[in-house]
Design an enzyme around this catalytic site. Structure first.
Site, PDB file in Angstrom:
ATOM      1  N   CYS A 132       0.795  -1.341  -0.027  1.00  0.00           N
ATOM      2  CA  CYS A 132       0.004  -0.084  -0.001  1.00  0.00           C
ATOM      3  C   CYS A 132       0.831   1.357   0.144  1.00  0.00           C
ATOM      4  O   CYS A 132       1.754   1.585   0.907  1.00  0.00           O
ATOM      5  CB  CYS A 132      -0.985  -0.142   1.183  1.00  0.00           C
ATOM      6  SG  CYS A 132      -1.738   1.456   1.702  1.00  0.00           S
ATOM      7  N   GLY A 133       0.690   2.284  -1.189  1.00  0.00           N
ATOM      8  CA  GLY A 133       1.391   3.387  -1.025  1.00  0.00           C
ATOM      9  C   GLY A 133       1.264   4.366   0.119  1.00  0.00           C
ATOM     10  O   GLY A 133       2.107   4.885   0.594  1.00  0.00           O
ATOM     11  N   HIS A 134      -0.059   4.354   0.356  1.00  0.00           N
ATOM     12  CA  HIS A 134      -0.376   5.428   1.622  1.00  0.00           C
ATOM     13  C   HIS A 134       0.293   4.924   2.848  1.00  0.00           C
ATOM     14  O   HIS A 134       0.659   5.483   3.779  1.00  0.00           O
ATOM     15  CB  HIS A 134      -1.823   5.285   1.891  1.00  0.00           C
ATOM     16  CG  HIS A 134      -2.624   5.939   0.654  1.00  0.00           C
ATOM     17  ND1 HIS A 134      -2.268   7.113   0.030  1.00  0.00           N
ATOM     18  CD2 HIS A 134      -3.560   5.471  -0.359  1.00  0.00           C
ATOM     19  CE1 HIS A 134      -3.020   7.383  -1.024  1.00  0.00           C
ATOM     20  NE2 HIS A 134      -3.822   6.388  -1.421  1.00  0.00           N
ATOM     21  N   CYS A 135       0.151   3.634   2.943  1.00  0.00           N
ATOM     22  CA  CYS A 135       0.889   3.021   4.516  1.00  0.00           C
ATOM     23  C   CYS A 135       2.593   3.460   4.130  1.00  0.00           C
ATOM     24  O   CYS A 135       3.070   3.512   5.160  1.00  0.00           O
ATOM     25  CB  CYS A 135       0.838   1.472   4.133  1.00  0.00           C
ATOM     26  SG  CYS A 135      -1.020   0.830   4.177  1.00  0.00           S
TER      27      CYS A 135
END
Length: 511
Positions: A52-55
């Site tokens: 996950c990019g946001h993570c």
């Protein structure tokens, strides 16, 4: 012998409950979760996915917050759970997207609180301290006040000689309603003098714009909250991974966006004009700057029907019950033109801006008809036709998976006298009659003069679609409007799984 067995038992128990740490963040699993809550009753837990990019963007700030608390000797700890590995734990806490962040207070594992503040270390620490400590800290020394202001992006201090006064009580109630900003109170003459406060009142200190704002008016909870809301964010806030929760999670739901490359030669001039206009709409409209050269921002441009080469550009959006977009008549970026545009908006004199591509010459030549904003109503609300429409996004992985099935459905009904299978790119076309919240969205427009709309909620198989159409939209359908509402923050959360892999969390891509 008995002593030896006892030592072995203790060692085994210690192994079972062992909790590893990575950069001061507890690594939690199903096997050690209960033990973690017993050892550390107040834990903020991030449920994440490695891909996950946001993570990934959150990780350094999350670790920094964990380190800040640990170095202070705080009892509050931060933990993380790899939800792709610990699926049972993720399911137990209703994890549907990444990252999902929950606060477990007092060892209570039954009803954790959703984390609701920003994604920077200071935001995380402030939120946790407000959740675990008193809503209002007491300041007795000048150094305490100076530390509070120095350690926080925004801090509020109430100057009250009598803590039992009506004004102080209203201040206390306002503080209890704000999660992400520290509030403090002082009666110290030295603190009054240091900050040049001559009478009881409230001052908001911040590390941007004017540096401080003094409350002026009747001290009520409602007016104090309005004061904080109007001054807690910069006049112009840049849209980033970290600021997105503040932007979308705040109380101000009307946002004006300036799309402009930071590398532009006139960047500062346009920013100054934008900032000047913002001064007149504090607390009403949030002024947001988006760097149009940043790759991660391209889908936001696409959402507004913009391309990089069309920037600089101004758009306005409301995030109330439905997202509504507005476009200024003039392309000029001056304080005067922006102020005029915002004034017309606040007076309710603007018409929504609906995007549409031009009607393709061959829109009806293929089995699946191509709809755009300009021909949608003529086709979908043709009283003699049953029209089944897929609203899609070109980048959506789930839409790509559906495409061959949808083509086969179009092939089956290509010679039908009363049934049309169609599709519309909802990133480039908008219509007043249908609000698209996720991709793909499938809606059925049955023949007749009533302009009915039926959502398709059945299996996404050829057999399921045929059964649905042959039943007149009854088998697999539901009245339009029964779908989940879009969380405004999902504007920033455009699916990390757009390559079409199934992440096991949801079967559609959020807008």
């Amino acid at each position: 012998m008995l002593k030896f067995l006892l030592l072995c038992s203790l060692a085994a128990a210690s192994t079972r409950a062992q909790i590893d740490e990575e950069e001061d963040v507890l690594v939690l699993k199903k096997s050690n979760f209960d033990a973690a809550l017993q050892s550390h009753p107040n834990i903020l837990v991030e449920f994440y996915a490695p891909w996950c990019g946001h993570c990934k963007a959150l990780a350094p700030e999350y670790a920094r917050a964990a380190g800040m608390l640990k170095s202070e000797g705080s009892e509050i700890r931060l933990g993380k759970v790899d939800a792709t590995e610990e699926t049972e734990l993720a399911q137990e806490y209703g994890v549907r997207g990444y990252p999902t962040i929950k606060f477990f207070k007092g060892g209570d594992k039954e009803s954790p609180k959703e984390y609701s503040a920003g994604r920077q270390a200071d935001d995380i620490v402030s939120w946790l301290k407000k959740r675990t400590g008193p809503a209002v800290a007491t300041l007795n020394e000048v150094t305490e006040a100076e530390s509070l202001i120095a350690d926080n992006e925004v801090a509020v201090i109430g100057f009250f000689k009598d803590a039992s006064s009506e004004g102080a009580k209203a201040y206390q109630k306002a503080a209890e309603a704000v999660d992400d900003i520290p509030f403090a109170m002082t009666a110290s003459d030295a603190v009054y003098s240091k900050f040049e406060v001559s009478k009881d009142g409230v001052v908001l200190f911040k590390k941007f714009d004017e540096g401080r704002n003094t409350f002026d008016g009747e001290l009520t909870k409602e007016k104090l909250l309005a004061f904080v809301k109007a001054n807690q964010l910069p006049l112009v806030i840049e849209f980033t991974e970290q600021t997105a929760p503040k932007i979308f999670g705040g109380d101000i739901k009307s946002h004006i966006l300036m799309f402009l490359p930071k590398a532009a030669s006139d960047f500062q001039d346009k920013m100054d004009q934008f900032k000047k206009a913002a001064e007149g709409f504090k607390g009403q409209i949030l002024f947001i700057f988006i760097d149009s050269d940043v790759d991660d921002n391209q889908r936001i441009l696409e959402f507004f029907g913009l391309k990089k080469e069309e920037c600089p550009a101004i758009r306005l959006i409301t995030l109330e019950d439905e997202m509504t977009k507005y476009k200024p008549e003039s392309d000029a970026i001056t304080a005067e033109s922006i102020t005029k545009f915002c004034t017309l908006f606040t007076e309710g004199k603007l018409k929504p801006h609906l995007m549409s591509q031009d009607i393709p010459d061959d829109w009806d030549k293929s089995p699946v008809k191509v709809l755009v904003g300009k021909n949608f109503e003529d086709v979908a609300f043709d009283s003699s036709k049953n029209v089944f429409v897929e609203f899609y996004a070109p980048w959506c992985g789930h839409c790509k998976q559906l495409a061959p099935i949808w083509d086969k459905l179009g092939e089956k009904y290509k010679d039908s006298a009363d049934t049309i299978v169609a599709k519309m790119d909802s990133t480039a076309n908008e219509i007043e009659a249908v609000k698209v919240h996720s991709f793909p969205t499938l809606k059925f427009f049955p023949a007749g003069d009533e302009h009915k709309v039926i959502d398709y909620n059945g299996e996404r198989t050829l057999e399921g679609f045929i059964k649905f159409l042959e039943s007149g939209g009854k088998d697999g359908g539901a009245p339009a409007g029964d779908e989940d509402e879009l969380d405004p923050e999902d504007l920033d959360d455009i699916d990390d799984d757009s390559d079409g892999e199934d992440d096991g969390v949801d079967d559609h891509d959020e807008l």
